[in-house]
Design a protein around this motif. Structure first.
Motif, PDB file in Angstrom:
ATOM      1  N   ARG A  56       0.900  -1.067   0.017  1.00 53.00           N
ATOM      2  CA  ARG A  56      -0.026  -0.161  -0.125  1.00 53.00           C
ATOM      3  C   ARG A  56       0.804   1.270  -0.150  1.00 53.00           C
ATOM      4  NH1 ARG A  56      -4.664  -1.567   4.450  1.00 53.00           N
ATOM      5  NH2 ARG A  56      -5.927  -2.926   2.953  1.00 53.00           N
ATOM      6  N   PHE A  57       0.262   2.348  -0.477  1.00 49.71           N
ATOM      7  CA  PHE A  57       0.804   3.671  -0.149  1.00 49.71           C
ATOM      8  C   PHE A  57       0.052   4.870   0.388  1.00 49.71           C
ATOM      9  CE2 PHE A  57      -1.216   3.987  -4.383  1.00 49.71           C
ATOM     10  CZ  PHE A  57      -1.613   5.222  -4.548  1.00 49.71           C
ATOM     11  N   TRP A  58       0.598   5.851   0.557  1.00 48.53           N
ATOM     12  CA  TRP A  58      -0.241   7.172   0.619  1.00 48.53           C
ATOM     13  C   TRP A  58       0.679   8.414   0.467  1.00 48.53           C
ATOM     14  CZ3 TRP A  58       0.945   3.353   4.305  1.00 48.53           C
ATOM     15  CH2 TRP A  58       1.936   3.821   5.694  1.00 48.53           C
ATOM     16  N   ILE A  59       0.135   9.346   0.301  1.00 50.09           N
ATOM     17  CA  ILE A  59       0.663  10.763  -0.019  1.00 50.09           C
ATOM     18  C   ILE A  59       0.462  11.610   1.149  1.00 50.09           C
ATOM     19  CG2 ILE A  59       1.030  12.637  -1.667  1.00 50.09           C
ATOM     20  CD1 ILE A  59       0.097  10.687  -3.781  1.00 50.09           C
ATOM     21  N   THR A  60       1.690  12.286   1.545  1.00 53.92           N
ATOM     22  CA  THR A  60       1.530  13.326   2.633  1.00 53.92           C
ATOM     23  C   THR A  60       1.745  14.471   2.205  1.00 53.92           C
ATOM     24  OG1 THR A  60       1.796  11.637   4.200  1.00 53.92           O
ATOM     25  CG2 THR A  60       1.776  14.001   4.997  1.00 53.92           C
ATOM     26  N   PRO A  61       0.933  15.646   2.115  1.00 55.64           N
ATOM     27  CA  PRO A  61       1.123  17.041   1.652  1.00 55.64           C
ATOM     28  C   PRO A  61       2.151  17.645   2.713  1.00 55.64           C
ATOM     29  CG  PRO A  61      -1.065  16.743   1.357  1.00 55.64           C
ATOM     30  CD  PRO A  61      -0.638  15.572   2.273  1.00 55.64           C
ATOM     31  N   ASP A  62       2.571  18.927   2.316  1.00 57.00           N
ATOM     32  CA  ASP A  62       3.479  19.561   3.062  1.00 57.00           C
ATOM     33  C   ASP A  62       2.995  19.775   4.480  1.00 57.00           C
ATOM     34  OD1 ASP A  62       5.256  21.420   4.570  1.00 57.00           O
ATOM     35  OD2 ASP A  62       5.907  22.446   2.707  1.00 57.00           O
ATOM     36  N   PRO A  63       3.202  19.282   5.604  1.00 58.67           N
ATOM     37  CA  PRO A  63       2.569  19.475   6.749  1.00 58.67           C
ATOM     38  C   PRO A  63       2.879  20.960   7.471  1.00 58.67           C
ATOM     39  CG  PRO A  63       4.910  18.369   7.195  1.00 58.67           C
ATOM     40  CD  PRO A  63       4.546  18.205   5.875  1.00 58.67           C
ATOM     41  N   TYR A  64       3.505  21.733   6.936  1.00 58.05           N
ATOM     42  CA  TYR A  64       3.766  23.092   7.300  1.00 58.05           C
ATOM     43  C   TYR A  64       2.814  23.883   6.860  1.00 58.05           C
ATOM     44  CZ  TYR A  64       7.755  21.028   9.361  1.00 58.05           C
ATOM     45  OH  TYR A  64       8.770  20.078   9.988  1.00 58.05           O
TER      46      TYR A  64
END
Length: 853
Positions: A322-330
């Motif tokens: 599986r995979f997931w994409i995390t946008p810029d947390p800031y």
């Protein structure tokens, strides 16, 4: 010819008594009238429940286990005889016979079954070596422990060679029972071993030949080489293999006397079915992930503690990529933008996890970690089997397809590749319910598809769950996954009505706050009604009322009903505030018999009440408590007195006749005749018909069918079997009152005087008499049957000082009781005595003389 006697008392609640046959060792009565049946394991248990009562009671056998902590055994036998061949120890316990016929309370009797057994004893040996103080020698003490499973408790005895060992017979020998074992074992202690102590020791277990169980013996040879076992595993720990390989685990004994026995076990308690054990080697062909676990080799020779060595088999596996994409947390933005950071995470399940390797590709080319492309592996304690690619300061040239490749160092397992596209069109998801898809209205039993539209790129996995309550989903889980946003439910039921939540997961999508939507499902179902089926028995020219009631329905607002006889519509309408509809036939005609239906209808369908209106008479009830129903006046034939009552005779038209059918057991053909009935039959009337010319010793099946103006009613069947007199005392009874107690007679507890036993000398004869002082007496003999007690002989006045004889012929039609009743007059003169009372089968040879002595 039919004989009828009105006898309301013929209806009686059940009584029950348990008798035994089979291979009982002993049957005894304990305190509080508890019956105990003792049987040897492996023998046949046979218990019979003898019942009385009318109508014939239904019998059920049930069992509770032997101790209070055991749960109730759900084994029931609906038969008079409980038969268990080759009974086992766990089948001991309390057995209950329950008889009920709808009158009064059920009759219940119980008997406790004790299963006796004795297993072969087992001797275990423990050794201890202690150093004597201030001396240079070692003391060696050996403990031989003997244990045998048994019921009743076992007694042990020890022999050395042919010599019996007992406490005090040898200073070097001590025999004792540990306090905590409560007689379950006996230990032989050999202190400071001497040369003569090296010998053959026999432990004899005995239950004192109870139930014929012989003693059991085991022999242990004690030598100066006797030692506990030791083993060695010739394998690595752990063993890591690929699926499909053959694994052999080799275990060898390195010590122990006597030579130990080697066995294998696994964490799953039993070995895989395909496994092969030979000479201490365990072979597992074509191994799979299900075969992984801990395998133990155990060596035992009953000396000391068993030796145990274990190894772990690990079967390589890769799954669930599986995979997931995390946008810029800031930044408070779920979108991917140029100049910001974006993280791609990839996860798999790997066995063993330490062999897991990841590599990254961009557009098919290998990608190495750099200042802007940072490849890391997540702490396995936080997120096992996870790798991350951090793209710092996203540029237009970074758009492309990134591939995460997972593999195992050991090889042999296919790699897992996961592609993730990063581009200007990569956007977080959104969820909507298509127009017209909520609420969804379906009928029970149909297939329904609940749908949530997923937009965005990539499209994540959708999770479905119940939004209105914490209940399981149709597949039995709390959550169901969908890759296209559709939840498909087959054979939908009314319990599935409610709200369903669809939400995005982080897997195969964006690692952002889940998007949610709700779909309402309404399941319509036809009305549930009662009674679903009912039989109504009624005679001609009488009224019949029928009622059909709604229990539940959806929708429940618009309900209509239709009454029919066959296919003919009788009455129709709509419900108001009531939940039932009625239909009445004021005067029943022949054309009015048949099947009436009431259909209660809504949008989802119809629920139906069915009433079968019939004029059939109920079945006769055979009477099984007839006294001496069988007689024989010719050598090869016998007769049988058949008795019955009629169930609910007034429910339908008068019974005009009975059709009697009879056939020999094993034959196909019935012989039939019609027996006319004169006049109405009363409830409780005992009807008698004599069957003659029955061939002995054959058994017959008898069928009895009532006939009314409507036609034949319900029939009933019973067996008639020939049985010669088993107990002659039941056919002939004599009482001379020579001893206490006074035969089978008992004193009436509700009278004014008791009969007393006394000896007297009359006319030079010493006679034992039972007498009561009476003046102007009248003496009566009564016969009490199941119906009533009525005088069959009486005598009044002074009969002189001589003995006089009386003979009375009685013709009982059921079980009976003989009662002698004395009624005293005023004054103290006169006495009366009775002696030598005899009951014999058959007619009296002389006519009654109205005298007794």
């Amino acid at each position: 010819m039919l004989e009828g006697v009105y006898c309301q008392g013929v209806y009686a609640p059940p009584t029950v008594r348990i008798v035994h046959s089979g291979h009982a060792c002993n049957v005894e009565e304990e305190r509080y009238t508890e019956r105990v049946y003792t049987i040897r394991e492996g023998e046949t248990l046979e218990l019979t429940c003898l019942v009385t009562g009318h109508p014939r009671p239904h019998i059920r056998w049930t069992k509770t286990a032997g101790s209070v902590s055991d749960r109730f055994q759900d084994t029931s036998v609906f038969n008079e005889t409980l038969h268990i061949a080759k009974i086992l120890r766990h089948q001991g316990g309390r057995y209950y016979c329950k008889a009920e016929n709808g009158l009064g309370s059920p009759a219940i009797k119980s008997i406790r079954v004790d299963v006796y057994y004795l297993d072969d004893p087992v001797v275990t040996v423990h050794q201890s070596i202690g150093e004597a103080k201030e001396q240079f020698y070692y003391e060696r003490t050996v403990f031989l422990r003997c244990v045998a499973n048994s019921n009743p408790p076992v007694r042990y005895s020890w022999h050395r060679g042919r010599d019996v060992l007992s406490q005090g017979s040898d200073k070097g020998v001590e025999i004792y029972e540990p306090f905590f074992t409560q007689g379950e074992t006996k230990i032989l202690k050999l202190k400071n071993l001497r040369p003569k102590d090296y010998a053959n020791y026999s432990c004899i277990a005995s239950v004192r030949n109870v139930c014929g169980i012989p003693d059991r013996r085991v022999i242990f040879r004690l030598t100066n080489k006797t030692a506990s076992p030791s083993i060695k595993l010739l394998v690595e720990d752990p063993i890591v293999v690929n699926p499909g390989q053959t694994v052999s685990l080799v275990c060898i004994a390195t010590g122990g006397e006597p030579p130990p026995t080697l066995t294998w076990s696994s964490t799953s308690e039993k070995l895989p079915e395909k496994s092969v054990v030979k000479d201490g080697t365990l072979t597992l062909p074509a191994i799979t992930s299900e075969d992984a676990g801990v395998y133990s080799c155990i060596a035992s020779n009953n000396v000391g503690n068993p030796a145990k060595k274990s190894t772990t088999i690990i079967v390589r596996a890769l799954k669930k990529g599986r995979f997931w994409i995390t946008p810029d947390p800031y930044h408070n933005d779920d979108n991917i933008q140029i100049g910001r950071e974006v993280k791609i995470s990839c996860q798999v399940e790997a066995t063993p996890p330490e062999e897991l390797m990841f590599s990254w590709l961009k557009n098919g080319r290998a990608l190495r970690s750099s200042e802007r492309m940072v490849i890391t592996q997540t702490d396995p304690d936080i997120s096992p089997g996870t790798t991350n690619l951090d793209i710092i300061d996203l540029k237009f040239t970074d758009f492309g397809t990134y591939t995460c490749v997972a593999s195992l160092r050991g090889g042999g397992i296919p790699e897992i590749s996961i592609d993730v596209n990063i581009s200007s069109t990569t956007v977080p998801p959104s969820l909507t319910v298509p127009r017209g898809k909520s609420p969804l209205v379906v009928r029970e039993g149909e297939t329904v598809e609940l749908e949530c539209l997923v937009s965005g790129k990539p499209k994540p996995i959708i999770l479905w769950s119940r939004a209105d309550k914490e209940v399981l989903m149709p597949d039995g889980s709390m959550q169901m996954e969908s890759y296209d946003g559709v939840l498909r439910i087959v054979n939908v039921s009314r319990e599935m009505t409610g709200s369903y939540r669809c939400q995005t997961s982080q897997y195969n999508g964006f690692n952002v706050k889940p998007r949610e939507a709700v779909v309402e499902l309404i399941v319509q179902y036809p009305p549930a009604v009662e009674p679903a089926w009912s039989e109504v028995r009624q005679g001609l020219n009488r009224p019949v009322a029928m009622s059909c009631r709604v229990l539940r329905a959806h929708p429940s607002r618009v309900l209509r009903y239709e009454w029919r006889l066959g296919s003919r519509l009788l009455h129709a309408g709509h419900f108001d505030t009531r939940d039932e509809t009625e239909y009445t036939v004021r005067t029943l005609t022949r054309e009015g018999y048949g099947e009436y239906t009431c259909d209660i209808i809504n949008e989802a369908g119809a629920g139906r009440c069915t009433f079968l209106v019939t004029g059939k008479a109920f079945a006769p009830e055979f009477y099984y408590d007839t006294y001496s129903p069988l007689w024989q006046n010719r050598p090869r034939v016998y007769g049988f007195k058949l008795q019955w009552t009629q169930m609910n005779p007034d429910a339908v038209d008068r019974i005009m006749a009975y059709r009697l059918g009879i056939r020999q057991t094993g034959q196909q053909r019935w012989w039939e005749q019609e027996i006319p009935v004169e006049g109405p039959i009363q409830k409780g009337e005992l009807i008698t018909y004599n069957l003659t010319e029955l061939i002995r010793p054959e058994a017959y099946e008898v069928r009895l069918t009532p006939i009314t103006r409507f036609g034949e009613g319900d029939f009933t069947i019973r067996m008639v079997t020939y049985s010669a007199p088993i107990n002659p005392h039941l056919r002939e009874f004599h009482c001379s009152f020579e001893e206490e107690p006074i035969c089978m007679f008992t004193q009436d507890k509700n009278d004014n005087f008791d009969w007393t036993r006394q000896s007297a000398n009359m006319e030079n004869h010493h006679l034992s008499t039972v007498h009561i002082m009476l003046y102007n007496s009248r003496l009566k003999m009564k016969m009490a049957t199941t119906c009533n007690a009525s005088p069959v002989w009486s005598l009044t006045g002074n009969q002189g000082e001589r003995w006089r004889q009386a003979k009375i012929s009685i013709h009982p039609t059921s079980s009976f009781q003989v009662i002698f009743e004395g009624i005293r007059g005023p004054g103290i003169e006169g006495d009366i005595a009775i002696d030598d009372v005899t009951l014999e089968e058959g007619e009296c040879p002389d006519p009654p003389s109205n005298r007794m002595y």
